[in-house]
Design a protein around this motif. Sequence first.
Motif, PDB file in Angstrom:
ATOM      1  N   LEU B 267      39.524  33.905  37.683  1.00  0.00           N
ATOM      2  CA  LEU B 267      39.365  34.840  38.802  1.00  0.00           C
ATOM      3  C   LEU B 267      40.662  34.991  39.590  1.00  0.00           C
ATOM      4  CD1 LEU B 267      37.571  36.764  40.375  1.00  0.00           C
ATOM      5  CD2 LEU B 267      36.819  34.827  41.770  1.00  0.00           C
ATOM      6  N   ALA B 270      42.478  37.427  37.551  1.00  0.00           N
ATOM      7  CA  ALA B 270      41.873  38.758  37.690  1.00  0.00           C
ATOM      8  C   ALA B 270      42.207  39.372  39.046  1.00  0.00           C
ATOM      9  CB  ALA B 270      40.354  38.664  37.514  1.00  0.00           C
ATOM     10  N   SER B 271      42.272  38.541  40.073  1.00  0.00           N
ATOM     11  CA  SER B 271      42.624  39.037  41.410  1.00  0.00           C
ATOM     12  C   SER B 271      44.059  39.551  41.427  1.00  0.00           C
ATOM     13  CB  SER B 271      42.444  37.924  42.451  1.00  0.00           C
ATOM     14  OG  SER B 271      41.087  37.546  42.528  1.00  0.00           O
ATOM     15  N   VAL B 292      39.854  49.172  39.834  1.00  0.00           N
ATOM     16  CA  VAL B 292      39.072  48.111  39.202  1.00  0.00           C
ATOM     17  C   VAL B 292      37.696  48.189  39.866  1.00  0.00           C
ATOM     18  CG1 VAL B 292      38.810  45.639  38.801  1.00  0.00           C
ATOM     19  CG2 VAL B 292      41.094  46.682  38.777  1.00  0.00           C
ATOM     20  N   GLY B 293      36.722  48.743  39.147  1.00  0.00           N
ATOM     21  CA  GLY B 293      35.411  49.007  39.738  1.00  0.00           C
ATOM     22  C   GLY B 293      34.359  48.008  39.319  1.00  0.00           C
ATOM     23  N   HIS B 294      34.585  47.382  38.155  1.00  0.00           N
ATOM     24  CA  HIS B 294      33.572  46.503  37.578  1.00  0.00           C
ATOM     25  C   HIS B 294      34.202  45.153  37.268  1.00  0.00           C
ATOM     26  CE1 HIS B 294      30.025  45.488  35.086  1.00  0.00           C
ATOM     27  NE2 HIS B 294      30.911  44.816  34.381  1.00  0.00           N
ATOM     28  N   ILE B 295      33.527  44.104  37.674  1.00  0.00           N
ATOM     29  CA  ILE B 295      34.036  42.769  37.408  1.00  0.00           C
ATOM     30  C   ILE B 295      32.859  41.810  37.255  1.00  0.00           C
ATOM     31  CG2 ILE B 295      34.352  42.298  39.883  1.00  0.00           C
ATOM     32  CD1 ILE B 295      36.952  40.818  39.110  1.00  0.00           C
ATOM     33  N   ASP B 296      32.860  41.052  36.161  1.00  0.00           N
ATOM     34  CA  ASP B 296      31.825  40.047  35.927  1.00  0.00           C
ATOM     35  C   ASP B 296      32.498  38.703  35.718  1.00  0.00           C
ATOM     36  OD1 ASP B 296      29.422  41.328  36.195  1.00  0.00           O
ATOM     37  OD2 ASP B 296      29.342  41.985  34.112  1.00  0.00           O
ATOM     38  N   VAL B 297      32.056  37.720  36.471  1.00  0.00           N
ATOM     39  CA  VAL B 297      32.676  36.399  36.438  1.00  0.00           C
ATOM     40  C   VAL B 297      31.716  35.427  35.759  1.00  0.00           C
ATOM     41  CG1 VAL B 297      33.536  34.513  37.877  1.00  0.00           C
ATOM     42  CG2 VAL B 297      33.954  36.874  38.556  1.00  0.00           C
ATOM     43  N   ASN B 300      30.267  32.025  37.256  1.00  0.00           N
ATOM     44  CA  ASN B 300      29.919  32.616  38.559  1.00  0.00           C
ATOM     45  C   ASN B 300      29.095  31.664  39.409  1.00  0.00           C
ATOM     46  OD1 ASN B 300      30.524  34.867  40.119  1.00  0.00           O
ATOM     47  ND2 ASN B 300      28.555  35.862  39.737  1.00  0.00           N
ATOM     48  N   ALA B 301      29.536  30.431  39.465  1.00  0.00           N
ATOM     49  CA  ALA B 301      28.860  29.425  40.290  1.00  0.00           C
ATOM     50  C   ALA B 301      29.836  28.930  41.348  1.00  0.00           C
ATOM     51  CB  ALA B 301      28.392  28.256  39.430  1.00  0.00           C
ATOM     52  N   PRO B 306      36.111  29.631  37.789  1.00  0.00           N
ATOM     53  CA  PRO B 306      35.773  30.707  36.851  1.00  0.00           C
ATOM     54  C   PRO B 306      36.513  30.568  35.520  1.00  0.00           C
ATOM     55  CG  PRO B 306      36.023  31.603  39.055  1.00  0.00           C
ATOM     56  CD  PRO B 306      36.464  30.167  39.123  1.00  0.00           C
ATOM     57  N   THR B 312      37.092  46.073  34.424  1.00  0.00           N
ATOM     58  CA  THR B 312      37.546  47.363  33.942  1.00  0.00           C
ATOM     59  C   THR B 312      38.744  47.826  34.759  1.00  0.00           C
ATOM     60  OG1 THR B 312      36.048  48.521  35.443  1.00  0.00           O
ATOM     61  CG2 THR B 312      35.228  48.056  33.232  1.00  0.00           C
TER      62      THR B 312
END
Lengths: 438, 438
Positions: B267, B270-271, B292-297, B300-301, B306, B312
């Motif tokens: 993450l 990604a940031s 960047v509209g979509h992000i799945d980690v 994710n806890a 991460p 995207t």
Amino acid sequence: MINRRRFVGSLAYGVCTAASSRAAAPRIDGGIIRSQIEALSVFGRLPGGTFQDGVSRVGYSDADIAGRKYVMDLMRRAGASVRIDAAGNIFASRSGSDPSLKPVLFGSHIDSVPNGGNFDGDLGSLSAVAILQLLHDLNTTTRRPLTAVVWACEEASFSGVALNGSRLAAGKAAPGELAVVSRGMAKAEAIRRIGGDPDHVERALIPKDSYHAYVELHIEQGGTLERDGVAAGVVDGIVSIDDYNVVVTGFANHAGTTPMAQRQDALVAASMLTLAVREIVTAEPGAQVGTVGHIDVSPNATNVIPGEVRMTVELRDLSSAKIARLGERVRARGAAIATETRTKIEMKLAGHNESAGAAPEVQLVIESAASRLGLATKHLPSGAGHDAQMMATLMPMGMIFVPSVAGISHSPKELTHWQDCTNGANVLLETVLELASK
Amino acid sequence: MINRRRFVGSLAYGVCTAASSRAAAPRIDGGIIRSQIEALSVFGRLPGGTFQDGVSRVGYSDADIAGRKYVMDLMRRAGASVRIDAAGNIFASRSGSDPSLKPVLFGSHIDSVPNGGNFDGDLGSLSAVAILQLLHDLNTTTRRPLTAVVWACEEASFSGVALNGSRLAAGKAAPGELAVVSRGMAKAEAIRRIGGDPDHVERALIPKDSYHAYVELHIEQGGTLERDGVAAGVVDGIVSIDDYNVVVTGFANHAGTTPMAQRQDALVAASMLTLAVREIVTAEPGAQVGTVGHIDVSPNATNVIPGEVRMTVELRDLSSAKIARLGERVRARGAAIATETRTKIEMKLAGHNESAGAAPEVQLVIESAASRLGLATKHLPSGAGHDAQMMATLMPMGMIFVPSVAGISHSPKELTHWQDCTNGANVLLETVLELASK
């Protein structure tokens, strides 16, 4: 570079009749630890998997119940008196030569995270049982009584809350906690499944200072000991944790028609904050850590500017004051980022776990135990939570860490070399015998 | 500041017998546009809601079918010959005085995104129908035939794919597209629901250059016209879009036990990449945008570093070459970030929409039409996709934009002032009459 001398597990037990005269000290056989960790690993193993595929022995599950039965059978075979308390914790007791003295308590847990490893908890639990077996085999009686314990559901696998058994034993249940439903059952039902008595859970309470001390052997779950080539970690304490929930509010708009300068992009702001957490945490010396582990973006569509981000910021250090200060820095940076990105950033403290110091006298006993075994030691904090932190509120507490390969844990790749397991079991043995002799 | 003169809709239609002699030019009454947009808004309105609560008239839904019936009734009342093509598009035709000339095509769509607004598509569609009604009321015949069109399912509300009706009419169906199931039905079934003929969808194909031109009036969906105080936007073209899928692979590990220096935090990487996209896109002049509209980690806890992020990156500009170049810069930056953060970053082009230029001659007609109405104009690209981009592959295309308040679209807050709606309808009228007169 610290010189790391490895103790080689001995198959020949020394002859001794009392722990106070340990001229030829008894030793736990590494082969026993290995075979029992491997035997326990089948409960919760993936169908068709091997030891290397890890384990899913989630607390209160059928696999957990099967694993607990395996451990209780070992305890009984070691001649111990076994009982399950109202919270589902397993206690195996062995008399001492002086019944007027408080017992020494030692152990860990055997539940795992989903898709976890075979060392987290298991090593400390099976080493505790191996101590009972060794003393039984040697027909040795310690001065103080001994109690090995396996805590129920240590991992946060039931409704996201950890330390379930030890927390109830320490009287730290949250209001209504037993009614909380997770995985299709209420916690009360889950506790009943493993043999507890949720209708009288208060009976699990351990009175303050009713034990002489608590000692827990555990894998480090971090990479410090391996990196430094040290066999035995002496835990200073268990870190304090501040959990923040952050909501970043921007404005969701069309990703094609909204010029860059007019955007209020919540993910851009969240990205800045994620990097700020790392920067703030690493800006000063120390072992503090900070993590953004959870992030949810809305509407999370390729062609829409993110309108809202919900994220977590977690800060850990032995010093509560330090993480409070770092949290305020993150908050101040968040305010600046909000202004810069024309978003709103709200940051709320969602949880605080107080740090738990290890008792200096128990740390000294652990150090001298390792020293007698010729093992290098290093003091370090525990970044993870452990049942030991609950026991620290009731009695003097100490923890022994052994190296985790590459610092990996909560993963099938979790590994502690067998020699390090054996070393850890013997440091625990020496520590327990020393504590029980006084 | 550009002086913005607003044309006030007239209730008194000028008397004229042919569009080529428009001494007292006919005008569309703003009251009619408003009342019909409001009437259409009830189809797909939230139960108990008002006009301000927006609309969910998703393509192929019952609400869409009801709205299409409302519009077809208006078309018939305007004396037009109405047909539904094999793809479900609605065509309303009106004869010209010279049947040997190609007709002028104009229109838009009436389907909405879920929880959308009442102007996107509706304004252009109802203005097109109002033109037919006005000419019918005036008993006026243009030289060229006129065809108003309402395209089927313009929004990406069925299996995430947009421009469904116009794309089929342009012969750009993807292989197997009609078999794709979304919202519980195959696209073929969805097309049949609205009166199309999916078994012969090739009959919807519009032969190249079978129309004189295509003109579409639409709300801007961005904030440029409002910011600059301009009533009428002349669209240069519809942007090219590059969609990238990015996978950042780090290593998931315990957030408490893993020192900051030993982390491979996906993450954090990604940031950095999210901020790099913004920096790279804004580093040079122009109207290009990057999101960047979509992000799945994963996982994710809160308490796990991460291990993987899927995100995207979307880039848009009129110039395909420019966004390809920007994409390469993002890729290069990604490689540097991967090295810095000890992660792996893979970036794959997942989709490319070619840009569609508006025909210069149609742009000129739109400009002079706005000028005759005393309206300031501004050239701008369309950052959003439109049915017009499909028509641009078949005939000269032009688009008219009117201001969106605060640039908000795809939201119940979407708003274009009624005066701007009326102005837009009259620019469309003037443009169509001019194109039809030659």
